[in-house]
Design a protein around this motif. Structure first.
Motif, mmCIF file in Angstrom:
data_model
loop_
_atom_site.group_PDB
_atom_site.id
_atom_site.type_symbol
_atom_site.label_atom_id
_atom_site.label_comp_id
_atom_site.label_asym_id
_atom_site.label_seq_id
_atom_site.Cartn_x
_atom_site.Cartn_y
_atom_site.Cartn_z
ATOM 1 N N ASP A 249 0.818 -1.221 0.000
ATOM 2 C CA ASP A 249 0.000 0.000 0.000
ATOM 3 C C ASP A 249 0.849 1.267 0.000
ATOM 4 O OD1 ASP A 249 1.054 -0.102 2.499
ATOM 5 O OD2 ASP A 249 -0.854 -0.182 3.573
ATOM 6 N N GLN A 250 2.191 1.101 -0.106
ATOM 7 C CA GLN A 250 3.117 2.229 -0.190
ATOM 8 C C GLN A 250 2.940 3.186 1.002
ATOM 9 O OE1 GLN A 250 2.558 3.920 -4.119
ATOM 10 N NE2 GLN A 250 3.903 2.393 -5.055
ATOM 11 N N GLN A 251 2.823 2.619 2.183
ATOM 12 C CA GLN A 251 2.646 3.436 3.379
ATOM 13 C C GLN A 251 3.856 3.373 4.304
ATOM 14 O OE1 GLN A 251 0.031 5.531 3.987
ATOM 15 N NE2 GLN A 251 -0.522 5.001 1.886
ATOM 16 N N SER A 252 4.949 2.757 3.872
ATOM 17 C CA SER A 252 6.117 2.644 4.735
ATOM 18 C C SER A 252 6.900 3.952 4.724
ATOM 19 C CB SER A 252 7.015 1.494 4.278
ATOM 20 O OG SER A 252 7.771 1.874 3.149
ATOM 21 N N LEU A 253 7.965 3.985 5.514
ATOM 22 C CA LEU A 253 8.801 5.182 5.610
ATOM 23 C C LEU A 253 9.464 5.512 4.280
ATOM 24 C CD1 LEU A 253 11.050 6.126 8.548
ATOM 25 C CD2 LEU A 253 12.159 5.853 6.331
ATOM 26 N N LEU A 254 9.530 4.563 3.352
ATOM 27 C CA LEU A 254 10.188 4.790 2.062
ATOM 28 C C LEU A 254 9.315 5.587 1.094
ATOM 29 C CD1 LEU A 254 11.698 1.217 1.569
ATOM 30 C CD2 LEU A 254 12.740 3.217 2.644
ATOM 31 N N TYR A 255 8.070 5.819 1.480
ATOM 32 C CA TYR A 255 7.137 6.546 0.619
ATOM 33 C C TYR A 255 6.563 7.730 1.374
ATOM 34 C CZ TYR A 255 7.189 2.062 -1.879
ATOM 35 O OH TYR A 255 7.574 0.926 -2.528
ATOM 36 N N GLN A 256 6.096 8.714 0.619
ATOM 37 C CA GLN A 256 5.370 9.837 1.202
ATOM 38 C C GLN A 256 4.297 10.250 0.198
ATOM 39 O OE1 GLN A 256 7.551 13.491 1.982
ATOM 40 N NE2 GLN A 256 6.328 13.835 3.830
ATOM 41 N N ASN A 257 3.060 10.202 0.661
ATOM 42 C CA ASN A 257 1.931 10.474 -0.230
ATOM 43 C C ASN A 257 1.964 9.554 -1.448
ATOM 44 O OD1 ASN A 257 1.098 12.590 1.481
ATOM 45 N ND2 ASN A 257 2.476 14.026 0.440
ATOM 46 N N GLN A 258 2.312 8.316 -1.201
ATOM 47 C CA GLN A 258 2.370 7.262 -2.211
ATOM 48 C C GLN A 258 3.402 7.552 -3.303
ATOM 49 O OE1 GLN A 258 -1.693 6.619 -3.573
ATOM 50 N NE2 GLN A 258 -2.096 5.260 -1.829
ATOM 51 N N GLN A 259 4.356 8.398 -2.987
ATOM 52 C CA GLN A 259 5.460 8.690 -3.896
ATOM 53 C C GLN A 259 6.768 8.273 -3.227
ATOM 54 O OE1 GLN A 259 5.086 9.937 -7.063
ATOM 55 N NE2 GLN A 259 2.860 9.773 -6.693
ATOM 56 N N LEU A 260 7.716 7.826 -4.057
ATOM 57 C CA LEU A 260 9.006 7.419 -3.507
ATOM 58 C C LEU A 260 9.716 8.599 -2.856
ATOM 59 C CD1 LEU A 260 10.515 5.111 -6.295
ATOM 60 C CD2 LEU A 260 9.594 4.428 -4.083
ATOM 61 N N ARG A 261 10.195 8.387 -1.657
ATOM 62 C CA ARG A 261 11.056 9.375 -1.029
ATOM 63 C C ARG A 261 12.465 9.236 -1.586
ATOM 64 N NH1 ARG A 261 9.208 9.189 5.330
ATOM 65 N NH2 ARG A 261 8.213 11.238 5.397
ATOM 66 N N SER A 262 13.147 10.341 -1.711
ATOM 67 C CA SER A 262 14.543 10.286 -2.135
ATOM 68 C C SER A 262 15.387 9.744 -0.989
ATOM 69 C CB SER A 262 15.026 11.680 -2.544
ATOM 70 O OG SER A 262 15.128 12.510 -1.390
ATOM 71 N N PRO A 263 16.598 9.229 -1.267
ATOM 72 C CA PRO A 263 17.441 8.697 -0.183
ATOM 73 C C PRO A 263 17.707 9.706 0.934
ATOM 74 C CG PRO A 263 18.252 7.944 -2.287
ATOM 75 C CD PRO A 263 17.160 8.928 -2.594
ATOM 76 N N GLY A 264 17.922 10.994 0.573
ATOM 77 C CA GLY A 264 18.150 11.997 1.610
ATOM 78 C C GLY A 264 16.933 12.197 2.481
ATOM 79 N N GLU A 265 15.742 12.133 1.893
ATOM 80 C CA GLU A 265 14.503 12.262 2.665
ATOM 81 C C GLU A 265 14.295 11.062 3.574
ATOM 82 O OE1 GLU A 265 11.862 14.885 -0.537
ATOM 83 O OE2 GLU A 265 11.793 12.686 -0.572
ATOM 84 N N VAL A 266 14.653 9.882 3.097
ATOM 85 C CA VAL A 266 14.553 8.684 3.942
ATOM 86 C C VAL A 266 15.477 8.807 5.148
ATOM 87 C CG1 VAL A 266 15.022 6.206 4.055
ATOM 88 C CG2 VAL A 266 13.814 7.165 2.077
ATOM 89 N N ALA A 267 16.716 9.266 4.912
ATOM 90 C CA ALA A 267 17.660 9.440 6.017
ATOM 91 C C ALA A 267 17.150 10.469 7.020
ATOM 92 C CB ALA A 267 19.024 9.854 5.476
ATOM 93 N N SER A 268 16.541 11.565 6.533
ATOM 94 C CA SER A 268 15.993 12.592 7.431
ATOM 95 C C SER A 268 14.842 12.024 8.258
ATOM 96 C CB SER A 268 15.520 13.797 6.621
ATOM 97 O OG SER A 268 16.611 14.440 5.987
ATOM 98 N N ALA A 269 13.971 11.223 7.616
ATOM 99 C CA ALA A 269 12.860 10.624 8.351
ATOM 100 C C ALA A 269 13.368 9.665 9.423
ATOM 101 C CB ALA A 269 11.940 9.896 7.369
ATOM 102 N N LEU A 270 14.402 8.883 9.111
ATOM 103 C CA LEU A 270 14.996 7.987 10.111
ATOM 104 C C LEU A 270 15.646 8.778 11.241
ATOM 105 C CD1 LEU A 270 16.642 5.282 7.809
ATOM 106 C CD2 LEU A 270 14.739 4.926 9.372
ATOM 107 N N ASN A 271 16.298 9.880 10.902
ATOM 108 C CA ASN A 271 16.936 10.705 11.917
ATOM 109 C C ASN A 271 15.903 11.271 12.891
ATOM 110 O OD1 ASN A 271 19.655 12.071 12.607
ATOM 111 N ND2 ASN A 271 18.222 13.781 12.593
ATOM 112 N N THR A 272 14.759 11.700 12.361
ATOM 113 C CA THR A 272 13.681 12.203 13.228
ATOM 114 C C THR A 272 13.144 11.103 14.135
ATOM 115 O OG1 THR A 272 13.043 13.842 11.558
ATOM 116 C CG2 THR A 272 11.401 13.270 13.234
ATOM 117 N N GLN A 273 13.045 9.905 13.583
ATOM 118 C CA GLN A 273 12.466 8.795 14.342
ATOM 119 C C GLN A 273 13.411 8.265 15.407
ATOM 120 O OE1 GLN A 273 10.627 5.796 11.912
ATOM 121 N NE2 GLN A 273 10.797 4.212 13.476
#
Length: 418
Positions: A249-273
């Motif tokens: 369903d593309q709801q994991s941390l690797l997606y945002q609004n059903q769109q692929l997050r870029s690698p830098g955005e994924v790292a930022s989301a992990l850093n926040t978490q």
């Protein structure tokens, strides 16, 4: 209020308990009877033996705190009995030899045979009382030490059982962490080959890697190195591996609004978490990237990890990355992205710092040596190349204990006709 003093029988019972049991060994019945009367007056519990053989039989059947033995006896002398006791019984009772001998050599012989003290005939009641009470104190200390040792042995046995149980659980956990890594090369879309391998420094490690398709065209890959070793690092690595997954369903941390997050955005989301202002020991380094398997175009984020290496078919190696902050160490950190392109035959190699920090004082030299090794294995299949790297690094360290987790991931674009 009138205080009642303890009853004489209660005091006598406690005294008997403190004094313990004594074995008298003497072939002369009259001497035994005299000693028995004296010792019972001191509230000791007395057992008798006519000779050394009977004494050994009784010692085999019950524990004694003390043995009083005559020196001169038929069949077995007092010193000979001491030697037998010392060799046969691990918890030797306190032994007093009774003798009329006063020569220094005789006393030395008695001590060397295992006796703890002497009573010289003729002796007085007070002398008997003092020496036996001294022996009783030693025997009580020995008994207490034995009890403590037994408690310690039981405790160590329980700890050993727990350690063995933990080893089994850690081994099972390690299998779970490694279960997603295939033993053979993965092929995506008939154009990209991927192979990864990790080797923990202990049963459980803090490294984790994976690769999977995000959609029909994009391959995600990552290699994470959690700070530290052992259970804590492994649990954090396991948590991260369950965070970086693809959901239908593309709801994991690797997606945002059903769109692929870029690698830098994924790292930022992990850093926040995972950022914890109260702890500076829960961060991790990471390479996370996305590759278009049709075009070979890709982008990755380098967060504190060594730079990946792109290796040509002729062995020429380049570094497409230039560093970055670890994840979870700095609040609101930003993470730079690096674009790359894999041409047919080229491979991208991602590895943890366990490969280049074998000697922290000489890491740059080791990094150059690793790049030379990657260059030399450019023509080998991915699984053979990585296995060769592990073997060579082990040779470099002269098979010493592995100090850090080691992991490596290789991605290669297939050449035409493969």
């Amino acid at each position: 209020m009138k205080l009642h003093s303890p009853q004489p029988e209660a005091m006598r019972s406690q005294c008997r308990q403190d004094c313990g049991e004594v074995l008298l060994v003497d072939d002369n019945a009259a001497d035994r009877s005299l000693l028995k009367a004296m010792l019972e007056k001191l509230d000791y519990r007395i057992w008798e033996a006519e000779n050394g053989k009977q004494a050994l039989e009784q010692l085999s059947c019950r524990p004694f705190d003390m043995v009083l033995s005559d020196w001169m006896m038929p069949e077995m002398t007092g010193p000979e009995l001491c030697q037998r006791i010392a060799t046969r019984f691990e918890n030797k009772p306190y032994i007093i030899l009774i003798t009329g001998r006063q020569e220094t050599n005789d006393l030395i012989r008695g001590i060397e045979s295992g006796a703890d003290d002497f009573l010289t005939k003729p002796f007085h009641y007070d002398e008997l009382r003092v020496r036996v009470h001294a022996g009783s104190r030693v025997a009580k200390l020995q008994r207490k030490l034995l009890e403590q040792n037994l408690i310690l042995v039981r405790h160590l046995h329980q700890q050993h059982k727990l350690v063995e149980q933990n080893k089994q659980e850690l081994t099972l956990a390690a299998r779970v962490l490694m279960a997603d890594l295939p033993d053979s090369i993965n092929v995506y879309g008939k154009s990209v080959e991927v192979y990864g391998q990790l080797k923990p420094a202990n049963t459980l490690g803090g490294d984790v890697l994976n690769h999977f398709m995000l959609d029909d065209a994009h391959l995600a890959f990552y290699l994470i190195d959690v700070v530290g070793h052992g259970v804590s690092a492994a649990l954090n690595a396991f948590l991260l591996s369950k965070t970086l997954v693809r959901h239908d369903d593309q709801q994991s941390l690797l997606y945002q609004n059903q769109q692929l997050r870029s690698p830098g955005e994924v790292a930022s989301a992990l850093n926040t978490q995972f950022f914890d202002p109260l702890s500076t020991s829960q961060y991790f380094t990471m390479i996370y990237g996305v590759l278009n398997i049709n075009t070979g175009d890709g982008v990755f984020c380098q967060a504190g990890s060594p730079s990946p290496v792109i290796c040509d078919t002729d062995g020429h190696c380049t570094e497409p990355g230039h560093g970055g902050f670890p994840v979870g160490l700095i609040d609101n950190a930003t993470f730079e992205e690096y674009a790359f392109t894999l041409k047919p035959g080229q491979r991208l190699l991602v590895f943890s710092d366990g490969f280049v920090e074998l000697d922290i004082d000489n890491s740059r030299c080791q990094q150059q040596r690793l790049y030379a090794l990657l260059s030399a294995t450019a023509s080998l299949p991915l699984d053979q190349a990585i296995a060769y790297c592990y073997n060579e690094v082990e040779n470099w360290t002269e098979h010493h204990t592995q100090l850090d987790d080691m992991s490596m991931l290789a991605i290669q674009m297939r050449e035409a006709g493969q």
